[in-house]
Design a protein around this motif. Structure first.
Motif, PDB file in Angstrom:
ATOM      1  N   LEU A  26       0.892  -1.140  -0.032  1.00  0.00           N
ATOM      2  CA  LEU A  26       0.065   0.070   0.014  1.00  0.00           C
ATOM      3  C   LEU A  26       0.771   1.274   0.103  1.00  0.00           C
ATOM      4  O   LEU A  26       0.402   2.286  -0.552  1.00  0.00           O
ATOM      5  N   SER A  27       1.967   1.104   0.668  1.00  0.00           N
ATOM      6  CA  SER A  27       2.919   2.187   0.666  1.00  0.00           C
ATOM      7  C   SER A  27       3.475   2.789  -0.486  1.00  0.00           C
ATOM      8  O   SER A  27       3.540   3.757  -0.921  1.00  0.00           O
ATOM      9  N   GLY A  28       3.828   1.475  -1.241  1.00  0.00           N
ATOM     10  CA  GLY A  28       4.355   1.846  -2.800  1.00  0.00           C
ATOM     11  C   GLY A  28       3.252   2.256  -3.353  1.00  0.00           C
ATOM     12  O   GLY A  28       3.523   2.822  -4.367  1.00  0.00           O
ATOM     13  N   PHE A  29       1.903   1.627  -3.483  1.00  0.00           N
ATOM     14  CA  PHE A  29       1.014   2.126  -4.135  1.00  0.00           C
ATOM     15  C   PHE A  29       0.978   3.545  -3.972  1.00  0.00           C
ATOM     16  O   PHE A  29       0.598   4.354  -5.052  1.00  0.00           O
ATOM     17  N   PHE A  30       0.625   3.989  -2.797  1.00  0.00           N
ATOM     18  CA  PHE A  30       0.464   5.437  -2.552  1.00  0.00           C
ATOM     19  C   PHE A  30       1.491   6.374  -3.054  1.00  0.00           C
ATOM     20  O   PHE A  30       1.345   7.599  -3.571  1.00  0.00           O
ATOM     21  N   HIS A  31       2.681   5.677  -2.763  1.00  0.00           N
ATOM     22  CA  HIS A  31       3.823   6.498  -3.366  1.00  0.00           C
ATOM     23  C   HIS A  31       3.995   6.490  -4.756  1.00  0.00           C
ATOM     24  O   HIS A  31       4.242   7.752  -5.197  1.00  0.00           O
ATOM     25  N   MET A  32       3.626   5.616  -5.498  1.00  0.00           N
ATOM     26  CA  MET A  32       3.476   5.785  -6.827  1.00  0.00           C
ATOM     27  C   MET A  32       2.343   6.680  -7.379  1.00  0.00           C
ATOM     28  O   MET A  32       2.540   7.453  -8.095  1.00  0.00           O
ATOM     29  N   GLU A  33       1.088   6.626  -6.660  1.00  0.00           N
ATOM     30  CA  GLU A  33       0.061   7.674  -6.947  1.00  0.00           C
ATOM     31  C   GLU A  33       0.612   8.887  -6.763  1.00  0.00           C
ATOM     32  O   GLU A  33       0.187   9.734  -7.693  1.00  0.00           O
ATOM     33  N   ASN A  34       1.384   9.235  -5.601  1.00  0.00           N
ATOM     34  CA  ASN A  34       1.607  10.665  -5.412  1.00  0.00           C
ATOM     35  C   ASN A  34       2.788  10.742  -6.453  1.00  0.00           C
ATOM     36  O   ASN A  34       2.684  12.137  -6.876  1.00  0.00           O
ATOM     37  N   ARG A  35       3.662  10.057  -6.868  1.00  0.00           N
ATOM     38  CA  ARG A  35       4.749  10.431  -8.024  1.00  0.00           C
ATOM     39  C   ARG A  35       3.892  10.809  -9.139  1.00  0.00           C
ATOM     40  O   ARG A  35       4.262  11.642  -9.805  1.00  0.00           O
ATOM     41  N   ASN A  36       2.753   9.913  -9.535  1.00  0.00           N
ATOM     42  CA  ASN A  36       1.965  10.277 -10.640  1.00  0.00           C
ATOM     43  C   ASN A  36       1.531  11.557 -10.790  1.00  0.00           C
ATOM     44  O   ASN A  36       1.225  12.306 -11.561  1.00  0.00           O
ATOM     45  N   HIS A  37       0.885  11.880  -9.414  1.00  0.00           N
ATOM     46  CA  HIS A  37       0.124  13.256  -9.121  1.00  0.00           C
ATOM     47  C   HIS A  37       1.135  14.262  -9.394  1.00  0.00           C
ATOM     48  O   HIS A  37       0.999  15.327 -10.236  1.00  0.00           O
ATOM     49  N   ILE A  38       2.388  14.136  -8.945  1.00  0.00           N
ATOM     50  CA  ILE A  38       3.444  15.163  -9.196  1.00  0.00           C
ATOM     51  C   ILE A  38       3.650  15.214 -10.518  1.00  0.00           C
ATOM     52  O   ILE A  38       3.850  16.619 -10.999  1.00  0.00           O
ATOM     53  N   ALA A  39       4.105  14.243 -11.244  1.00  0.00           N
ATOM     54  CA  ALA A  39       4.341  14.325 -12.572  1.00  0.00           C
ATOM     55  C   ALA A  39       3.416  14.990 -13.504  1.00  0.00           C
ATOM     56  O   ALA A  39       3.660  15.713 -14.218  1.00  0.00           O
ATOM     57  N   LEU A  40       2.078  14.532 -12.993  1.00  0.00           N
ATOM     58  CA  LEU A  40       0.937  15.556 -13.782  1.00  0.00           C
ATOM     59  C   LEU A  40       1.040  16.950 -13.442  1.00  0.00           C
ATOM     60  O   LEU A  40       0.834  17.842 -14.592  1.00  0.00           O
ATOM     61  N   ASN A  41       1.225  17.314 -12.270  1.00  0.00           N
ATOM     62  CA  ASN A  41       1.198  18.771 -11.955  1.00  0.00           C
ATOM     63  C   ASN A  41       2.617  19.257 -12.707  1.00  0.00           C
ATOM     64  O   ASN A  41       2.352  20.371 -13.274  1.00  0.00           O
ATOM     65  N   ARG A  42       3.549  18.578 -13.001  1.00  0.00           N
ATOM     66  CA  ARG A  42       4.676  19.158 -13.697  1.00  0.00           C
ATOM     67  C   ARG A  42       4.330  19.275 -15.237  1.00  0.00           C
ATOM     68  O   ARG A  42       4.693  20.222 -15.666  1.00  0.00           O
ATOM     69  N   HIS A  43       3.740  18.180 -15.497  1.00  0.00           N
ATOM     70  CA  HIS A  43       3.068  18.284 -16.970  1.00  0.00           C
ATOM     71  C   HIS A  43       2.309  19.457 -17.229  1.00  0.00           C
ATOM     72  O   HIS A  43       2.196  20.300 -18.110  1.00  0.00           O
ATOM     73  N   LYS A  44       1.404  19.702 -16.149  1.00  0.00           N
ATOM     74  CA  LYS A  44       0.233  20.872 -16.525  1.00  0.00           C
ATOM     75  C   LYS A  44       1.191  21.976 -16.587  1.00  0.00           C
ATOM     76  O   LYS A  44       0.999  23.080 -17.039  1.00  0.00           O
ATOM     77  N   GLU A  45       2.303  22.476 -15.475  1.00  0.00           N
ATOM     78  CA  GLU A  45       3.098  23.527 -15.577  1.00  0.00           C
ATOM     79  C   GLU A  45       3.805  23.967 -16.857  1.00  0.00           C
ATOM     80  O   GLU A  45       3.971  24.822 -17.372  1.00  0.00           O
ATOM     81  N   LEU A  46       4.332  22.797 -17.489  1.00  0.00           N
ATOM     82  CA  LEU A  46       4.863  22.701 -18.810  1.00  0.00           C
ATOM     83  C   LEU A  46       3.976  23.192 -19.765  1.00  0.00           C
ATOM     84  O   LEU A  46       4.276  24.031 -20.962  1.00  0.00           O
ATOM     85  N   LEU A  47       2.627  22.815 -19.666  1.00  0.00           N
ATOM     86  CA  LEU A  47       1.781  23.361 -20.578  1.00  0.00           C
ATOM     87  C   LEU A  47       1.252  24.695 -20.574  1.00  0.00           C
ATOM     88  O   LEU A  47       0.634  25.141 -21.201  1.00  0.00           O
ATOM     89  N   LEU A  48       1.403  25.421 -19.401  1.00  0.00           N
ATOM     90  CA  LEU A  48       0.955  26.628 -18.882  1.00  0.00           C
ATOM     91  C   LEU A  48       1.221  27.727 -19.960  1.00  0.00           C
ATOM     92  O   LEU A  48       0.108  28.456 -20.154  1.00  0.00           O
ATOM     93  N   PRO A  49       2.460  27.789 -20.868  1.00  0.00           N
ATOM     94  CA  PRO A  49       2.565  28.636 -21.727  1.00  0.00           C
ATOM     95  C   PRO A  49       1.548  28.909 -22.745  1.00  0.00           C
ATOM     96  O   PRO A  49       1.236  29.736 -23.392  1.00  0.00           O
ATOM     97  N   SER A  50       1.120  27.588 -23.337  1.00  0.00           N
ATOM     98  CA  SER A  50       0.193  27.279 -24.368  1.00  0.00           C
ATOM     99  C   SER A  50      -1.258  27.414 -23.946  1.00  0.00           C
ATOM    100  O   SER A  50      -2.031  27.193 -24.745  1.00  0.00           O
ATOM    101  N   MET A  51      -1.650  27.357 -22.491  1.00  0.00           N
ATOM    102  CA  MET A  51      -2.907  27.350 -22.270  1.00  0.00           C
ATOM    103  C   MET A  51      -3.376  28.736 -22.452  1.00  0.00           C
ATOM    104  O   MET A  51      -2.732  29.816 -22.464  1.00  0.00           O
ATOM    105  N   PRO A  52      -4.882  28.911 -22.451  1.00  0.00           N
ATOM    106  CA  PRO A  52      -5.589  30.272 -22.931  1.00  0.00           C
ATOM    107  C   PRO A  52      -4.929  31.236 -21.964  1.00  0.00           C
ATOM    108  O   PRO A  52      -5.138  30.896 -20.775  1.00  0.00           O
ATOM    109  N   CYS A  53      -5.029  32.724 -22.249  1.00  0.00           N
ATOM    110  CA  CYS A  53      -4.514  33.499 -21.445  1.00  0.00           C
ATOM    111  C   CYS A  53      -4.897  34.738 -22.076  1.00  0.00           C
ATOM    112  O   CYS A  53      -5.437  34.892 -22.998  1.00  0.00           O
ATOM    113  N   ARG A  54      -5.025  35.824 -21.705  1.00  0.00           N
ATOM    114  CA  ARG A  54      -5.481  37.304 -21.776  1.00  0.00           C
ATOM    115  C   ARG A  54      -4.287  38.205 -22.194  1.00  0.00           C
ATOM    116  O   ARG A  54      -3.788  38.176 -21.665  1.00  0.00           O
ATOM    117  N   ALA A  55      -4.474  38.547 -23.526  1.00  0.00           N
ATOM    118  CA  ALA A  55      -3.486  39.532 -24.048  1.00  0.00           C
ATOM    119  C   ALA A  55      -3.345  40.763 -23.088  1.00  0.00           C
ATOM    120  O   ALA A  55      -4.334  41.506 -22.821  1.00  0.00           O
TER     121      ALA A  55
END
Length: 417
Positions: A26-55
């Motif tokens: 379970l510890s490994g499972f939650f650690h993996m989930e947490n790692r995936n969550h962090i990776a997803l957040n990082r991916h979102k950060e990388l996408l930020l420049p191309s996300m909709p914004c106001r000129a």
């Protein structure tokens, strides 16, 4: 045969062992989930420049000298026209916003009535934050551009040859640099700043100051605090992409034709000794350039990344080539003697031959309008926008009156009221 006590103890041991394995899993499972969550957040950060914004529509560009800044000014003017924005234009007969005097609000046309309701400020001025802030809104985006002082000084020498005494009384740029103090009189006339540390001067500082480490660092820190972005002329395409992302503008907002450039035959070749002398003679500019050249690439890595940068630079160049084919005869800039429409001839200065463009004759009105905006020289564009924005004022620069009128008649621009 094992005793009941031993069997009971064995079962208990197995239960504990199984429970431990489960906890580890379970510890490994939650650690993996947490790692995936962090990776997803990082991916979102990388996408930020191309996300909709106001000129961003409140923008102040500090237009430095001989740094490709006329091309940037054209970008700013076109964006202002596209979105019907107000521009802080030079007052009365001024070509610039009071330059080389330190900027004051009096240098802006109608500031006393319009107040802080300007969106764009981009004509030449000597930076003075306190006064600029009286003109521009609190949420204004501030940026500027720098150029390698070695090529900058050579360009300044040729362009300002007739205005700067230090340049006028020397034979060529190498002779000037061999003994600059022989020609340079830093207290002798307002044109001397072009001959030494011109960018430092444009940012509002003393271009003759002693370059102590403490002083230079204090100025660099202040510029970083006052400006959101500093571009680099040697990486102009990369600069336009970075600006596009910072302002949340479209690709066509930052596509450009090079303006106010000169013919290759007017470039004076610097000796290796002269290049080294410039680093010492213009040491303030040199340190300024080195610092912000470094922060420029750091900013790219921190925001859009090198891969996205390369892709978008390629798109920019493709769009530029497409527009060049659409707009310009022979798809290139030409010397002053070959510009057919004199209303499109840029201001000529010193020994430089400033290039311009001939537009194709088979353009429909809408395309023609776009092409005109992209090739319009700085003085003509400023004069035109002044007439549009201040229709009841006397025309700016009477010497341009015929050219501007002729330009409007031939190019379908809306006439002044």
């Amino acid at each position: 045969m094992k005793s009941p006590a031993c069997t009971s103890r064995h079962i208990k041991c197995l239960l504990i062992f199984s429970l431990s394995l489960g906890l580890i899993f379970l510890s490994g499972f939650f650690h993996m989930e947490n790692r995936n969550h962090i990776a997803l957040n990082r991916h979102k950060e990388l996408l930020l420049p191309s996300m909709p914004c106001r000129a961003k529509t409140n923008v102040m560009f500090l237009k430095t000298h001989k740094t490709a800044s006329s091309t940037v000014l054209n970008v700013m003017f076109r964006f202002a026209e596209k979105h019907n924005l107000t521009i802080a234009l030079p007052a009365g007969r001024l070509f610039h916003l009071g330059y080389p005097e330190t900027f004051l609000t009096d240098f802006v046309e109608d500031f006393d009535t319009i107040g802080q309701n300007y969106n764009i400020m981009c004509n030449h001025l000597r930076f003075n934050l306190a006064e600029v802030q009286k003109v521009m809104p609190a949420n204004t985006f501030y940026f500027s551009i720098l150029r390698n002082p070695i090529s900058l000084l050579e360009s300044s020498y040729v362009y300002y040859k007739d205005f700067v005494p230090a340049f006028r009384f020397s034979k060529d740029v190498n002779e000037y640099l061999a003994s600059p103090m022989k020609y340079y009189q830093w207290a002798g006339g307002k044109w001397s700043m072009y001959a030494r540390n011109i960018m430092w001067f444009d940012f509002g500082y003393d271009n003759n100051a002693r370059d102590s480490e403490r002083y230079v660092q204090a100025v660099l820190d202040e510029i970083e605090q006052n400006f959101h972005l500093v571009l680099i002329a040697e990486y102009f395409d990369e600069s336009m992409i970075l600006l596009k992302h910072a302002l949340c503008w479209d690709l066509d907002d930052v596509v450009y034709f090079k303006l106010n450039s000169r013919s290759q035959d007017t470039i004076q070749t610097l000796t290796p000794e002269s290049e080294e002398r410039i680093k010492a003679w213009c040491s303030l500019d040199w340190q300024l350039y080195l610092h912000f050249n470094h922060t420029f690439w750091r900013t790219i890595e921190r925001t859009i990344g090198l891969k996205v940068l390369e892709e978008e630079v390629n798109h920019l160049r493709m769009r530029q080539e497409e527009l060049m084919q659409t707009c310009v005869s022979d798809q290139k800039a030409v010397g002053k003697d070959h510009i057919k429409n004199k209303a499109l001839q840029p201001f000529q200065s010193g020994a430089a031959n400033i290039l311009g463009y001939n537009l194709r004759q088979d353009l429909d009105n809408r395309t023609l309008r776009t092409c005109q905006q992209m090739v319009m020289p700085e003085l003509q564009y400023t004069s035109y926008l002044y007439t549009v924005q201040h229709p009841h004022k006397e025309r700016k620069w009477p010497g341009l009156h015929w050219h501007l009128t002729n330009f409007q008649e031939k190019t379908q621009l809306p006439p002044p009221n």
